[in-house]
Design an enzyme around this catalytic site. Structure first.
Site, short mmCIF file in Angstrom:
data_model
loop_
_atom_site.label_atom_id
_atom_site.label_comp_id
_atom_site.label_asym_id
_atom_site.label_seq_id
_atom_site.Cartn_x
_atom_site.Cartn_y
_atom_site.Cartn_z
N ASP A 231 -3.03 -2.38 -6.70
CA ASP A 231 -3.34 -1.36 -5.94
C ASP A 231 -4.35 -0.44 -6.58
O ASP A 231 -4.01 0.04 -7.63
CB ASP A 231 -2.27 -0.90 -5.30
CG ASP A 231 -2.76 0.15 -4.15
OD1 ASP A 231 -3.22 -0.33 -2.93
OD2 ASP A 231 -2.54 1.58 -4.21
N GLU A 291 -7.52 -4.81 -6.57
CA GLU A 291 -8.17 -4.29 -5.36
C GLU A 291 -9.20 -3.54 -6.15
O GLU A 291 -9.41 -2.27 -6.78
CB GLU A 291 -7.16 -3.15 -4.56
CG GLU A 291 -7.99 -2.78 -3.42
CD GLU A 291 -7.36 -1.34 -2.82
OE1 GLU A 291 -8.00 -0.93 -1.97
OE2 GLU A 291 -6.66 -0.55 -3.53
C1 NOJ Z 1 -5.13 0.89 -1.06
C2 NOJ Z 1 -4.32 0.13 0.14
O1 NOJ Z 1 -4.97 -1.21 0.27
C3 NOJ Z 1 -4.18 1.02 1.10
O2 NOJ Z 1 -3.55 0.54 2.11
C4 NOJ Z 1 -3.40 2.18 0.86
O3 NOJ Z 1 -3.16 3.19 1.74
C5 NOJ Z 1 -4.06 2.76 -0.44
N1 NOJ Z 1 -4.31 1.84 -1.76
C6 NOJ Z 1 -2.96 3.93 -1.17
O4 NOJ Z 1 -1.94 3.00 -1.91
#
Ligand code: NOJ
Length: 566
Positions: A231, A291
């Protein structure tokens, strides 16, 4: 044999077996030297919304286990489950209070182990979501950290004095609205949070944080996890001197000034940490998905690592952000990722973006467009990551009233920002109440479209979105040109039809997709690609597609995937 030497022989055997397993996972799976994840199809599951085994309105791990057969049959090889660790659920799991357990709402560690075992039976690997940037403010580390300036975990987070009374340390803005600093009266200092205030940022400059996080990753690998989706990796480090960020003109949906996140994202240290995470992953033959929000292919390229020693699968979000059906723009994006030094990773949906059904749909040909987009990104060179429900044409179901919103940013940003509830609604399994997801009212409502767009109904319709996805995925798994072949753009001046060739050792597949609402008749001369005089044979086609020699007639948003017979 003494007890001690017996135990050590067992331990040795175990470690040999583990070593073998790790090796087996990193063995190439085909003549091209591809690893398992290069030939695999991934599928993202939002566990709250996939399948509710105990009928309390929220999905769970046993629910996921019960659908392994469905996933296998669809053609899925690995599932990425968004965070299911213990959490106060402020950000629906992205605020973790214990990295080595399962939230009771989703089940137990034993349920997790069963899910891994069920996955193994069905050849479906489990990918967990790992949130390295921040914890929950209820995590014991943070509770200790905030308890006093001298606590053991104080330096695990980022604490600073304000600039003056009532003034945060600098102008950084949280992605979710307001200042990125929260004052804590217990110790009269501010802590930093890139996301919600309930998600304090860990201090990755503290080696103890790194050790704890790498240890956690290894703990899950030993439990059978095949990899992680990482993430928000670009947010791990901040400028220690806390320089202000440059302010840009205008305001965002939360009413904050626009800002360039120059001093709190994308620090080079991120890459050092990714290399360390990769080392740990390699010991278990695991895969790291990122991500990775980037605005250029060069930035994306960095995430593979200079020697291919960082992420195997950084997601190409620039592809997902092309919101118009523009062959020219797609050619440009694909050429860019093809020029990078790693394996492309394509997604068109996730739990943070309005569903592709809404984004690409024109209101008249939505189902055809959903099929077209599936046939498109699932036949590119690279690994696709699907999002649950995409295969049945699930659409967004945005809240109609502020009081119904569950995602906090939808409440603070209403009505400009409705939050992310709309793309996270329950999976639509059948025509029963609540789409067969649960016998009780689910945590989010299903849209009325569940009556036509659900797994059961679509399974019976040979022309459904679901059956198109299944056909394409079956072909993708068995066709060498699609698994291993190169990508070549065809008819590059065509502004309506996206066409390309995937070819491998004298074999090829041609994909042609009419991205317009007018009928089109693309013709192909494949001599330049070494297939002069070759014949086309339709493998998968929309109902109105017609093949005549080297010319293909396509109805609006029609498609054809054809074998090129030398
Ligand atoms: C990215 C995640 O995909 C999202 O859903 C989340 O709110 C944020 N990171 C914070 O962890």
């Amino acid at each position: 044999m003494s007890m001690r030497s017996w135990l050590s022989s067992v331990a040795l055997l175990f470690s040999l077996l583990c070593g073998f397993f790790a090796q087996a996972q990193t063995q190439p799976v085909d003549a091209e030297g591809h690893q398992w994840w290069q030939n695999a199809v991934f599928y993202e599951i939002y566990p709250r919304s996939f399948a509710d085994s105990d009928n309390n309105g929220v999905g769970d791990l046993n629910g996921i286990s019960s659908k392994m057969g469905y996933l296998r049959d669809l053609g899925v090889d690995a599932i990425w489950i968004t965070p299911c660790y213990p959490s106060p659920q402020v950000d629906f799991g992205y605020d973790i209070s214990d990295y080595e357990n399962i939230d009771l709402m989703y089940g137990t560690l034993a349920d997790f182990d069963h899910m891994v075992a069920d996955g193994k039976k069905h050849d479906v690997r489990i990918i967990m979501d790992f949130v390295p940037n921040h914890t929950s403010d209820k995590h014991p580390w943070f509770l200790d950290s905030k308890s006093s300036r001298t606590s053991a975990h104080r330096d695990w987070y980022i604490w600073r004095d304000g600039k003056g009374p009532g003034q945060p340390p600098n102008n950084w803005i949280s992605l979710f609205g307001g200042s990125a600093w929260k004052f804590d009266p217990t110790t009269n200092q501010y802590y930093y949070h890139f996301f919600y205030a309930q998600q304090p940022d860990l201090n990755w400059r503290n080696p103890a944080v790194e050790t704890a996080m790498l240890g956690t990753m290894s703990w899950w690998y030993q439990r059978g996890v095949a990899g992680f989706r990482l993430d928000a990796v670009d947010t791990l480090f901040e400028d220690p001197a806390l320089h202000d960020n440059p302010v840009l003109p205008g305001k965002n949906a939360q009413g904050d000034p626009n800002m360039e996140n120059k001093n709190n994202t994308n620090f080079p240290e991120v890459h050092t940490e990714l290399q360390k995470m990769r080392k740990v992953a390699d010991e278990s033959g695991a895969v790291l998905i990122g991500e990775t929000w980037t605005s250029t292919a060069a930035e994306l390229d960095c995430y593979y690592g200079r020697n291919g020693n960082e992420l195997q699968m950084p997601m190409d979000f620039m592809f997902m952000m092309v919101d118009k059906l523009s062959p020219r723009e797609y050619r440009r994006q694909i050429a860019a990722v093809e020029s990078a030094h790693g394996w492309p990773v394509f997604v068109i949906n996730n739990h943070d973006r309005e569903r592709s059904y809404n984004r690409y749909g024109d209101g008249k040909h939505n189902d055809e467009i959903a099929k077209l987009m599936g046939a498109f990104y699932l036949t590119l060179r690279g690994t696709p990551i699907m999002y649950y429900g995409e295969e049945i044409g699930m659409r967004n179901n945005d809240p109609k009233r502020r009081e119904d919103v569950k995602d906090p940013i939808g409440r603070t940003g209403w009505p400009k920002e409705k939050g992310r509830d709309g793309e996270r609604t329950p999976m639509q399994w059948n025509t029963e109440p609540n789409a067969g997801f649960s016998t009780v009212k689910p945590w989010l409502p299903v849209p009325p479209s569940y009556r036509t767009h659900n797994v059961e109904t679509e399974s019976k319709d040979p022309n459904s979105i679901l059956n198109l996805y299944k056909k394409v995925l079956t072909l993708r798994h068995s066709n060498e040109a699609l698994l291993d072949g190169s990508y070549t753009a065809l008819n590059e001046n065509d502004t309506h039809v996206m066409s390309y060739l995937r070819s491998y050792k004298g074999k090829a597949v041609l994909v042609t997709l009419n991205m317009s609402a007018t009928p089109e008749k693309p013709a192909f001369d494949l001599a330049k690609q070494g297939f002069g005089g070759a014949k086309l044979k339709a493998l998968i086609a929309s109902p109105g597609a017609l093949l005549q020699g080297n010319r293909i007639t396509l109805e609006p948003f029609g498609l054809m995937i054809a074998e090129v017979k030398p």
